[in-house]
Design an enzyme around this catalytic site. Structure first.
Site, mmCIF file in Angstrom:
data_model
loop_
_atom_site.group_PDB
_atom_site.id
_atom_site.type_symbol
_atom_site.label_atom_id
_atom_site.label_comp_id
_atom_site.label_asym_id
_atom_site.label_seq_id
_atom_site.Cartn_x
_atom_site.Cartn_y
_atom_site.Cartn_z
ATOM 1 N N LYS A 1 31.109 11.695 73.471
ATOM 2 C CA LYS A 1 30.764 12.361 74.729
ATOM 3 C C LYS A 1 32.060 12.787 75.421
ATOM 4 O O LYS A 1 33.120 12.836 74.809
ATOM 5 C CB LYS A 1 29.941 11.422 75.611
ATOM 6 C CG LYS A 1 28.536 11.145 75.079
ATOM 7 C CD LYS A 1 27.623 12.328 75.318
ATOM 8 C CE LYS A 1 26.177 12.014 75.007
ATOM 9 N NZ LYS A 1 25.285 13.164 75.260
ATOM 10 N N ASP B 1 21.426 8.829 77.309
ATOM 11 C CA ASP B 1 22.202 8.864 78.544
ATOM 12 C C ASP B 1 21.999 7.621 79.401
ATOM 13 O O ASP B 1 22.731 7.405 80.372
ATOM 14 C CB ASP B 1 21.845 10.102 79.364
ATOM 15 C CG ASP B 1 22.358 11.379 78.723
ATOM 16 O OD1 ASP B 1 23.376 11.319 78.024
ATOM 17 O OD2 ASP B 1 21.729 12.434 78.917
ATOM 18 N N SER C 1 19.995 15.481 67.595
ATOM 19 C CA SER C 1 20.697 16.197 68.655
ATOM 20 C C SER C 1 19.801 17.264 69.251
ATOM 21 O O SER C 1 19.496 18.266 68.591
ATOM 22 C CB SER C 1 21.991 16.835 68.131
ATOM 23 O OG SER C 1 22.566 17.661 69.121
ATOM 24 N N ARG D 1 35.755 17.927 72.223
ATOM 25 C CA ARG D 1 34.447 17.503 71.734
ATOM 26 C C ARG D 1 34.013 18.309 70.512
ATOM 27 O O ARG D 1 34.388 19.488 70.356
ATOM 28 C CB ARG D 1 33.399 17.617 72.851
ATOM 29 C CG ARG D 1 33.706 16.663 73.995
ATOM 30 C CD ARG D 1 32.723 16.776 75.120
ATOM 31 N NE ARG D 1 31.389 16.323 74.723
ATOM 32 C CZ ARG D 1 30.347 16.323 75.546
ATOM 33 N NH1 ARG D 1 30.484 16.743 76.794
ATOM 34 N NH2 ARG D 1 29.176 15.899 75.124
#
Length: 411
Positions: A344, A317, A169, A124
């Site tokens: 993700k 989410d 973010s 990631r």
């Protein structure tokens, strides 16, 4: 060897009330800030799952005491000065832990630490946090020039900067604010699009320096601060699945109690209302600055919508469960601004599209968008479903059903 599978079939009405596990974002941050506090504080009803247990172990490795008391944690902090870990700190699969911990460790004068994680976490992107921390003076190195873990940090020498987030973010914002607690001068984060603000609310709860003015959030070097107890609200992301289930199963009515209603997390409610959902919610209390209340969902014929791109950071989410709702909606639903879901722990855009296609839903995907063609339920035909699936061993809710806070244990 046979492939694993689930047998599913339409079920009867879902009725009742329940509580969901604690909020993951608040649990991560609560453990970290209690570890940085002086004295002892309790974290009531945290989420105890793989990611957050990794945070508990990481803070233990850095000198804090993290003990279980039934469903709660009791944490004795190290103050603003953490202990150098004796071994590599394993963040497991927790991207939030790795990114926020980089901000904390970057401010620890002379402390050396190496952060790693599982294979998924090591893939990631970490450059989005490392780059602005380096602009503050942080010494961080790792794979691909510090863009991927494992990452080595040598703390100290930070100076405040003003940094505009190129991509919305909350993790990057939080990492910089945490680093700013150890930096000379003022640290400012500018976010053109609002993101979840759990870190800012917890700063206020613990009395840490914080100023918010429009899109600008500022902090500065902190003085030692005392520990405080913290109650974690129910996780809105977990609640979303029960709410959508009630919306798409005829004659259903489900109430989720004790759930966090932070407006920077509940963008899904706005989208579902636009789709025609019969939803009610009310804030009844607050915990550590987090609004907490109940949400009630009743079965509703839904219609497709084009989602406002600005809402995606407030529901990132919940996009998978929104896509599930869109599968039952009449007409087309367009969900944009999904580039963050591509990076993700898995490519969630691809996974959503794959699973919807497997259920017979018309779906298209682009680099950062999904478009679905819904299959609304024909309530005159009780046999209607997307595919002839069979459900075994299901548990349905009724008016007497109550699910308390789950009790799990740290290992």
């Amino acid at each position: 060897m046979d492939r694993p599978f689930l047998d599913l079939a339409p079920c009867g009405p879902l009725r009742g009330s329940l509580r969901v596990p604690g909020d993951k974002s608040v649990t991560h941050r609560g453990l970290m800030l209690l570890a940085l506090s002086q004295g002892e504080g309790r974290l009531f009803y945290p989420l105890k799952a793989g990611d957050t247990l990794a945070t508990a172990r990481a803070m233990q490795a850095l000198g804090a005491e993290v003990l279980e008391e039934g469903p709660h944690f009791r944490v004795r902090g190290q103050g603003l000065r953490l202990r150098e870990p004796e071994d590599v700190v394993d963040c497991g699969n927790a991207g939030t832990l790795m990114r926020l911990l980089l901000g904390i460790l970057a401010g620890q004068e002379g402390l050396f630490a190496v952060l790693t994680g599982d294979a998924s976490l090591r893939r990631r992107p970490m450059g989005r946090v490392v780059e602005p921390l380096r602009a503050m003076g942080a010494s961080i190195d790792g794979r691909e020039g510090g863009k991927k873990a494992p990452l080595a940090v040598r703390g100290g020498g930070l100076k405040g900067v003003s940094y505009t987030l190129p991509v919305p973010s909350a993790q990057v914002k939080s990492a910089l604010l945490l680093a700013g607690l150890f930096a000379e001068g003022v640290t400012e984060v500018v976010e053109p699009v609002p993101t979840r603000d759990h870190t800012e609310r917890l700063f206020r709860h613990f009395g840490l320096p914080l100023e918010a003015e429009g899109p600008r959030v500022r902090t500065r070097r902190a003085e030692p601060f005392p520990a405080k107890d913290l109650t974690v609200p129910g996780d809105f992301s977990s609640a979303a699945f029960f709410l959508v289930a009630a919306l798409i199963v005829p004659d259903s009515e489900v109430t989720v109690e004790g759930v966090g209603l932070n407006p920077t997390r509940t963008g899904l409610l706005r989208v579902l209302k636009e789709m025609g959902a019969d939803l009610e919610w009310q804030v009844v209390e607050g915990e550590a600055g987090e609004p907490v209340g109940w949400i009630r969902a009743r079965y509703s014929p839904l219609k497709g919508v084009s989602v406002d791109p600005g809402l995606i950071p407030l529901m990132v989410d919940e996009v998978p469960v929104l896509a599930a709702a869109a599968a039952w909606a009449e007409g087309e639903t367009y969900i944009p601004n999904l580039s963050e879901l591509r990076v993700k722990e898995s490519d969630r855009v691809a996974a959503i599209a794959h699973n919807l296609r497997a259920l017979g839903v018309g779906v298209e995907e682009g680099p950062d968008w999904l478009r679905t063609q819904g299959c609304p339920l024909d309530t005159s035909d009780a046999s209607h479903h997307l595919l002839p699936l069979h459900l075994g061993g299901r548990r349905t809710l009724n008016q007497h059903t109550h699910i308390p806070h789950p009790e799990t244990h740290i290992t």
